[in-house]
Enzyme design. Structure first.
Site, PDB file in Angstrom:
ATOM      1  N   CYS A   1     -26.917  24.207 -37.146  1.00  0.00           N
ATOM      2  CA  CYS A   1     -28.447  24.638 -37.710  1.00  0.00           C
ATOM      3  C   CYS A   1     -29.256  23.611 -36.999  1.00  0.00           C
ATOM      4  O   CYS A   1     -30.189  24.039 -36.255  1.00  0.00           O
ATOM      5  CB  CYS A   1     -28.436  25.440 -38.670  1.00  0.00           C
ATOM      6  SG  CYS A   1     -27.810  26.536 -38.885  1.00  0.00           S
TER       7      CYS A   1
ATOM      8  N   LYS B   1     -33.197  32.799 -42.542  1.00  0.00           N
ATOM      9  CA  LYS B   1     -32.383  32.837 -40.989  1.00  0.00           C
ATOM     10  C   LYS B   1     -30.893  33.507 -41.132  1.00  0.00           C
ATOM     11  O   LYS B   1     -30.009  33.315 -42.333  1.00  0.00           O
ATOM     12  CB  LYS B   1     -32.464  31.880 -40.292  1.00  0.00           C
ATOM     13  CG  LYS B   1     -31.348  30.576 -40.276  1.00  0.00           C
ATOM     14  CD  LYS B   1     -31.538  29.760 -39.455  1.00  0.00           C
ATOM     15  CE  LYS B   1     -31.183  27.981 -40.214  1.00  0.00           C
ATOM     16  NZ  LYS B   1     -29.565  28.284 -40.129  1.00  0.00           N
TER      17      LYS B   1
ATOM     18  N   ASP C   1     -31.908  24.082 -43.763  1.00  0.00           N
ATOM     19  CA  ASP C   1     -30.375  23.810 -44.541  1.00  0.00           C
ATOM     20  C   ASP C   1     -30.112  22.987 -45.710  1.00  0.00           C
ATOM     21  O   ASP C   1     -28.517  23.419 -46.109  1.00  0.00           O
ATOM     22  CB  ASP C   1     -29.412  24.547 -43.496  1.00  0.00           C
ATOM     23  CG  ASP C   1     -30.311  26.377 -43.339  1.00  0.00           C
ATOM     24  OD1 ASP C   1     -30.967  26.325 -42.815  1.00  0.00           O
ATOM     25  OD2 ASP C   1     -29.444  26.221 -41.696  1.00  0.00           O
TER      26      ASP C   1
END
Ligand code: VGL
Ligand code: ZN
Length: 193
Positions: free
Chosen positions: A141, A97, A11
């Site tokens: 994450c 995601k 990310d």
């Protein structure tokens, strides 16, 4: 790095960098060491994965719909783009995601590759046994992906100079790293691997 290693970049998107909708303090500092890591893995013939938070505009993940977060990384918006300084190898595999509007899906293991495959199945196909992880955010994450990787039976190393955390409560990232280590995650800097 062993021959069965792979790299997961979590990310590294505009919204998680300073100035973004959910800017992580120092989030952009992970870009340079991750570029070095990606180049080393790719030149060694090892797979590189990059996950992205990829939310619909309406999701329970967002505060206005009962979640914890301001809107961020909405599909197709500039905030959801990878940081412009991130140099992903041409063959890097992107995992999306957070697509399900009913779930937070912090872990890259809850995402899908471009062809719909899961990360776990792709790692198994490629014979990856040791996953190196860096990116954003340490306490969400990265944490969740690293713990899932251990549960999937992988050896896992988090690259400590390649992560930065939200620290909603001060110390959250340090606690997350401790929790990961207790679960079996190793810590290393990118130049030490
Ligand atoms: C993340 C908060 C909300 C992350 C994603 O990528 O760590 N954190 N959505
Ligand atoms: Zn999110």
């Amino acid at each position: 790095m062993e021959r069965d290693s792979g790299l997961l970049i979590v990310d590294v998107q505009n919204d998680f960098c300073p100035g973004g909708a959910l800017g992580v303090p120092g989030g952009d500092r992970v870009v340079e060491p991750l570029n070095r890591a990606a180049e080393r893995f790719w030149e060694a013939g090892l797979p590189v994965f990059a996950s992205r938070d990829w939310h619909p505009a309406v999701t329970r993940h967002f505060r206005e719909h009962g979640g914890a977060w301001p809107p961020h990384c909405v599909q197709g918006t500039p905030g959801a783009d990878f940081h412009p300084g991130l140099r992903l190898p041409a063959g890097a595999m992107v995992i999306s995601k957070g697509i399900d509007p009913d779930l937070d899906s912090y872990s890259a293991f809850e995402g899908v590759l471009e062809d719909g495959a899961t990360l776990a199945s792709c790692l198994a196909t490629l014979g990856v046994g040791h996953l190196y992880i860096g990116g954003l955010a340490t306490d969400y994450c990265v944490r969740s992906s690293a713990l899932d990787a251990v549960r999937a039976g992988l050896r896992v190393t988090v690259l400590t100079d390649c992560v930065a955390g939200v620290d909603l409560k001060p110390g959250d990232s340090a606690l997350a790293l401790e929790e990961m280590v207790r679960a079996g995650v190793r810590l290393a800097t990118v130049d030490a691997i």
